[in-house]
Design an enzyme around this catalytic site. Sequence first.
Site, short mmCIF file in Angstrom:
data_model
loop_
_atom_site.label_atom_id
_atom_site.label_comp_id
_atom_site.label_asym_id
_atom_site.label_seq_id
_atom_site.Cartn_x
_atom_site.Cartn_y
_atom_site.Cartn_z
N HIS A 158 31.11 44.84 30.20
CA HIS A 158 32.14 43.82 30.43
C HIS A 158 31.54 42.51 30.93
CE1 HIS A 158 35.76 46.45 30.03
NE2 HIS A 158 34.82 47.36 30.18
N ASP A 362 30.25 34.50 33.08
CA ASP A 362 31.33 35.49 33.02
C ASP A 362 31.28 36.20 31.68
OD1 ASP A 362 33.63 36.85 33.79
OD2 ASP A 362 34.56 35.04 34.59
P1 ADP Z 1 36.64 40.03 36.67
O1 ADP Z 1 36.71 41.26 35.81
O2 ADP Z 1 35.24 39.51 36.86
O3 ADP Z 1 37.34 40.16 37.97
P2 ADP Z 1 38.53 38.78 34.78
O4 ADP Z 1 39.10 37.39 34.78
O5 ADP Z 1 38.05 39.23 33.46
O6 ADP Z 1 37.40 38.84 35.88
O7 ADP Z 1 39.66 39.81 35.21
C1 ADP Z 1 40.30 39.69 36.46
C2 ADP Z 1 41.60 40.46 36.41
O8 ADP Z 1 42.05 40.62 37.76
C3 ADP Z 1 42.71 39.69 35.69
O9 ADP Z 1 43.51 40.60 34.97
C4 ADP Z 1 43.49 39.03 36.82
O10 ADP Z 1 44.87 38.84 36.56
C5 ADP Z 1 43.31 40.02 37.94
N1 ADP Z 1 43.34 39.30 39.23
C6 ADP Z 1 42.49 38.36 39.66
N2 ADP Z 1 42.87 37.88 40.86
C7 ADP Z 1 43.99 38.53 41.18
C8 ADP Z 1 44.91 38.49 42.29
N3 ADP Z 1 44.74 37.67 43.31
N4 ADP Z 1 45.95 39.31 42.25
C9 ADP Z 1 46.13 40.16 41.22
N5 ADP Z 1 45.34 40.24 40.15
C10 ADP Z 1 44.28 39.45 40.13
O1 F6P Z 2 34.75 43.04 35.02
C1 F6P Z 2 33.64 43.32 35.80
C2 F6P Z 2 33.96 44.28 36.93
O2 F6P Z 2 32.81 44.55 37.68
C3 F6P Z 2 34.58 45.60 36.51
O3 F6P Z 2 33.65 46.60 36.13
C4 F6P Z 2 35.30 45.93 37.76
O4 F6P Z 2 36.32 46.88 37.61
C5 F6P Z 2 35.86 44.58 38.20
O5 F6P Z 2 34.89 43.66 37.81
C6 F6P Z 2 36.15 44.46 39.68
O6 F6P Z 2 34.99 44.75 40.44
P1 F6P Z 2 34.98 45.86 41.58
O7 F6P Z 2 35.42 47.14 40.93
O8 F6P Z 2 33.57 45.88 42.08
O9 F6P Z 2 35.97 45.38 42.60
#
Ligand code: ADP
Ligand code: F6P
Length: 455
Positions: A158, A362
């Site tokens: 991812h 990212d």
């Molecule tokens: P990462 O996997 O690195 O966290 P992504 O943008 O791909 O980044 O995915 C983040 C996911 O977490 C998204 O579906 C987003 O809506 C969710 N998310 C991020 N911040 C919040 C928050 N404050 N409350 C709820 N969901 C969140």
């Molecule tokens: O999308 C990357 C990632 O590390 C996922 O594998 C993971 O579920 C998410 O971000 C949130 O990270 P964590 O599980 O360490 O809170």
Amino acid sequence: MTSQTSSRLVVVSNRLPLGDNPSGGLVVALEDALGASGGVWIGFSGQPSEAPADHLHDHPGARFRRLSFDLSQEDHDSYYAGYSNSTLWPLCHGRADLMRIVPEYLEGYRRVAGRIADLMVPHLRQDDRIWVQDYQLFPLAAALRERGVSVPIGHFLHIPFPGPADCAALPNPSELFQWLSHYDLLGFQTRRDLGAFVQSARQLSQFQPIDRDMIRLCGRTLRAGVFPIGIDASAFIAEARQAPDEDRMRSLTGARMMIGVDRLDYSKGIPQRFRAYQMLLDTRPDLIEQVSFLQIAPPTRGEVEAYQDIREETEHLAGRINGQFATLNWTPIRFIHRPFPRAVLAGLYRQARIGLVTPLADGMNLVAKEYVAAQDVADPGVLILSRFAGAAETMTDALIVNPHDPQEMAEAMAEALAMSSVERRRRHAALLQGVIEQDVSWWSSRYLDRLRPVQ
Ligand code: ADP
Ligand code: F6P
């Protein structure tokens, strides 16, 4: 291993969603795929435990089972906080300077993969397919093969794959490629990541391309490809349309709103975003009280020092900018460290004139896709997107920026605020089409179509 006839999917991820209503793109994606084929989802229960145990969760009527495992505090520290998030995460996000090389981390990382493999073997059937998620579990296929498992095993990464210069910073880079060689299919988010993998494998291990998607890696033949992850677009669109008014920030309606939603991670470029906004306010005093910035960033991985540092840095910076520009009627930055339900986020995205998705690195960034899906098609907002997000490979109708350049970002914010309705609708329609076409089911079915034994 038992022998049965029906084909099942076995998903393994570090985190296993156990709540009744889990949200988040990855969770929805995998639930879809498992719902279609039936199977098991295996993952960490989320809590370190002094007496680690495994738990089967069966819900009446569910198409698949969940199997969770606990970790001891020591395993959690070395595998999760240690090798996964203090060694691999910074390495894969271009921050080798933050990387910690500690022999016990690597030992714990290998040990946990072995433990998960031991836990899995009695639950596997001969016609299962196993789909392993993300960097926390690179060694799992090797550990399963050691235990005699011969079913197809795929891996999906991812996050970005590091190029040769970064990979070379690992204590034993060739081990990473040995681990990967035991999969039948390696999936990456973008062409950029597949390219980085090929370059690194060529330089640091035994690698040979065979044809369009077949490779030889460390003496084994496997497939590798690009599978950009999507969101559950139709559900998100519906949620944003129905978002109740009280969930919106009425107090901000006077000013146009910019929104950022991220885990509080140094890869997300939050300080850089704050500095760009500071530059915008400095250079465009006419925008004082006319634009506000809502940054939602729940803290994450708080046991790792680099995450404590980013929290301090961002809080300090937001405080300074608010102190410098706030008026009696207006606070420039609202910085909220809390997760919100998906429906509330959808409503907030819809209300924001600008979606700021400006990571320094990212894998994909699902927030970019959620922001687009949530917009009102008749009066949509503008996505400002970092060229370093995997999403930038396809979301080319966003305003693409270099997050390291505060002036360029401030100019993009000003351009988005001034953008005509016609231009906003044109850009949004193109973006929305991609988000709908390449949604989460498209992602999982394309991947699973290719997850089969290599001839
Ligand atoms: P990462 O996997 O690195 O966290 P992504 O943008 O791909 O980044 O995915 C983040 C996911 O977490 C998204 O579906 C987003 O809506 C969710 N998310 C991020 N911040 C919040 C928050 N404050 N409350 C709820 N969901 C969140
Ligand atoms: O999308 C990357 C990632 O590390 C996922 O594998 C993971 O579920 C998410 O971000 C949130 O990270 P964590 O599980 O360490 O809170």
